[in-house]
Design an enzyme around this catalytic site. Structure first.
Site, short mmCIF file in Angstrom:
data_model
loop_
_atom_site.label_atom_id
_atom_site.label_comp_id
_atom_site.label_asym_id
_atom_site.label_seq_id
_atom_site.Cartn_x
_atom_site.Cartn_y
_atom_site.Cartn_z
N ASN A 1 0.87 -1.17 0.00
CA ASN A 1 0.00 0.00 0.00
C ASN A 1 0.91 1.22 0.00
OD1 ASN A 1 -1.73 2.08 0.54
ND2 ASN A 1 -2.69 1.14 2.33
N LYS A 46 3.09 0.77 3.27
CA LYS A 46 2.79 -0.31 4.21
C LYS A 46 2.88 -1.63 3.45
CE LYS A 46 -0.51 2.41 6.81
NZ LYS A 46 -1.88 2.80 6.62
N ARG A 78 -2.56 -1.94 -3.46
CA ARG A 78 -3.75 -1.11 -3.28
C ARG A 78 -3.65 0.04 -4.28
NH1 ARG A 78 -4.84 3.51 1.08
NH2 ARG A 78 -7.03 3.84 0.61
N HIS A 85 -12.86 3.05 0.27
CA HIS A 85 -12.86 1.95 1.25
C HIS A 85 -13.55 0.70 0.68
CE1 HIS A 85 -13.06 5.27 4.55
NE2 HIS A 85 -11.81 4.87 4.45
N ARG A 120 -11.48 15.58 8.36
CA ARG A 120 -12.27 16.02 7.20
C ARG A 120 -13.68 16.40 7.63
NH1 ARG A 120 -11.18 10.76 3.75
NH2 ARG A 120 -9.25 10.45 4.87
N ASP A 139 -8.39 12.10 17.19
CA ASP A 139 -8.42 10.72 17.68
C ASP A 139 -9.61 10.54 18.63
OD1 ASP A 139 -7.84 8.33 19.24
OD2 ASP A 139 -5.87 8.41 18.28
N MET A 140 -10.48 9.59 18.28
CA MET A 140 -11.69 9.38 19.08
C MET A 140 -11.38 9.02 20.53
SD MET A 140 -14.66 10.00 18.07
CE MET A 140 -16.16 9.04 18.09
N ARG A 141 -10.24 8.39 20.78
CA ARG A 141 -9.91 8.06 22.17
C ARG A 141 -9.73 9.32 23.00
NH1 ARG A 141 -5.72 3.71 19.96
NH2 ARG A 141 -5.64 5.39 18.45
N GLY A 158 -15.23 1.90 14.62
CA GLY A 158 -16.33 0.92 14.56
C GLY A 158 -16.03 -0.34 15.37
N ASN A 169 -13.82 -0.53 17.95
CA ASN A 169 -13.39 -0.30 19.33
C ASN A 169 -14.27 0.61 20.17
OD1 ASN A 169 -10.75 -1.74 19.40
ND2 ASN A 169 -10.36 -0.37 17.68
N GLU A 186 -8.04 -5.22 5.19
CA GLU A 186 -7.87 -4.84 3.78
C GLU A 186 -6.71 -5.59 3.13
OE1 GLU A 186 -9.21 -0.38 3.31
OE2 GLU A 186 -8.62 -0.76 5.36
#
Ligand code: ADP
Length: 395
Positions: free
Chosen positions: A7, A14, A90, A179, A240, A282-284, A332, A334, A383
């Protein structure tokens, strides 16, 4: 066979080496700061993570270092490059040219190049990875797996924008969606895991990561998705904005004295959870801040959950029903509170979830109660494995 999954981004890369028979990851890692200085992270299955700082002026040196690490006498996962049977890449944008993965040939590369202006940051980097692999491993079959391909089954009513039709005809301005590899992998797995009838199934996949998108999948085919011509449309994301009133762009430009590039920078990099909270993408971090009473973090989290629920409601209408709703990717998989929040809007569908089971993180689970009219599940995305499977299918 062994498949090397690549990727390739503009300054990073990656990789995973996967044995397609056992689907075991033999080694994985990434190259960072390509063109700046260079850093290789390598981890063989069962081994320690190794970090090597070394100059990587271009992707060629980066990929060469990955190949050297994979075949290193002491820590390599394979003895020689002869053990790499195929390479799966990818590729972000396949435009309307690619409705499925494709074996890489000169003509295929040309067709990808023609999609470059739809993804000017991503496609050229993906192509560099393909070219360097052809140079360093001549004769090894390569396959391109597109983020957009799975969504090519959308009908015109879902992909056309309310713009002059000539823009679609001349410039191919339309919804493509992204995605796709994840939406395809997770929706297929949902059918198996939940025991649905593949030929008679309606599934909504919520892929919630740094970038987030929702898709509606009928009998294994995507009929609509929230991202658009670019990955900026749809849900509020890490940095975004997602969908906004387009007139806001001119308004910001005037107020902040920005040109169009400046406004795009705000919408892509300074908005979303980060911009709304003023804290983090970061959602955390937002979860912790909201728990400590930070109102902006709480509002940002609530706006995300509300936005997801509205897409789900819209897609239930689009499909005239739904059998399963599935959560995947970083948030989604975690963030149980986001899942709980989204489902709290969906009681009218006869959905109820088990809040205790929903507390589990990062594993394949059904979170709806046995009497829930719609199944709700968490299915971790993968993925790289999806790219490996596509590659094997084509070579
Ligand atoms: P990418 O789009 O970069 O692949 P990921 O799918 O890795 O993103 O998702 C990243 C997001 O997942 C981040 O917002 C991160 O905060 C969130 N995330 C990861 N782990 C957790 C967790 N335990 N709880 C809440 N959010 C999490």
């Amino acid at each position: 066979m062994n498949v090397l999954v690549i990727n390739c981004g503009s300054s990073s890369l990656k990789y995973q080496l996967i044995n397609s028979d056992t689907e075991a990851v033999l080694a994985k890692g990434l190259c960072e700061r390509i063109g700046i200085d260079g850093r290789l992270v390598y981890k063989k299955a069962g081994g320690e993570k190794e970090i090597t700082e070394a100059p990587m002026p271009t992707h060629k040196e980066a990929i060469q270092m990955v190949l050297d690490a994979l075949t290193n006498e002491k820590t390599g996962a394979i003895k020689s490059l002869k053990e790499v049977d195929a390479i799966g890449h990818r590729v972000v944008h396949g435009g309307e040219k690619f409705a499925s993965s494709a074996v890489i040939t000169d003509e295929m590369i040309k067709a990808v190049e023609e999609c470059n202006d739809l993804a000017p940051l991503h496609n050229p980097a993906n192509l560099i990875g393909i070219r360097v692999c052809s140079e360093l491993m001549p004769g090894v079959p390569q396959v391109g797996v597109f983020d957009t391909a799975f969504h090519q089954t959308m009908p015109p009513k879902a992909y056309l924008y309310g713009l002059p039709l000539d823009y679609y005809k001349n410039y191919k301005i339309r919804r493509y969606g992204f995605h796709g590899t994840s939406h395809s992998f997770v929706s297929k797995r949902a059918v198996e895991f939940l025991g649905l009838d593949k030929e008679n199934s309606k599934v909504i996949v919520c892929h919630l990561g740094n970038g987030s998108s929702v898709s509606a999948v009928v009998n294994g085919k995507c009929i609509d998705t929230s991202m658009g011509m670019t990955p900026l449309e749809g849900l509020i994301m890490g940095t975004r904005s997602g969908s906004i009133d387009p007139a806001i762009m001119e308004f910001i430009a005037k107020k902040e004295n920005l040109d169009i590039a400046g406004v795009m920078d705000v919408l892509n990099k300074k908005s979303g959870l980060y911009g709304m909270s003023g804290l983090s993408s970061d959602m955390r971090d937002l979860e912790d801040a909201a728990a400590e009473g930070n109102v902006d973090a709480k509002n940002a989290r609530e706006a995300l959950g509300y936005g997801i629920a509205k897409y789900v409601g819209g897609y239930v209408a689009a499909m005239n029903g739904v059998d399963a709703i599935v959560f995947t990717a970083g948030i989604g998989e975690n963030d149980n509170l986001v899942r709980e929040d989204v489902c709290s809007y969906l009681g009218y569908l006869g959905i109820s979830i088990d809040k205790e089971i929903n507390k589990k993180r990062g594993e394949e689970i059904v979170i709806s109660t046995p009497d829930s009219k719609v199944k709700v599940a968490v299915i971790p995305t993968n993925e790289e494995l999806a790219i490996c499977r596509e590659t094997v299918a084509l070579v």
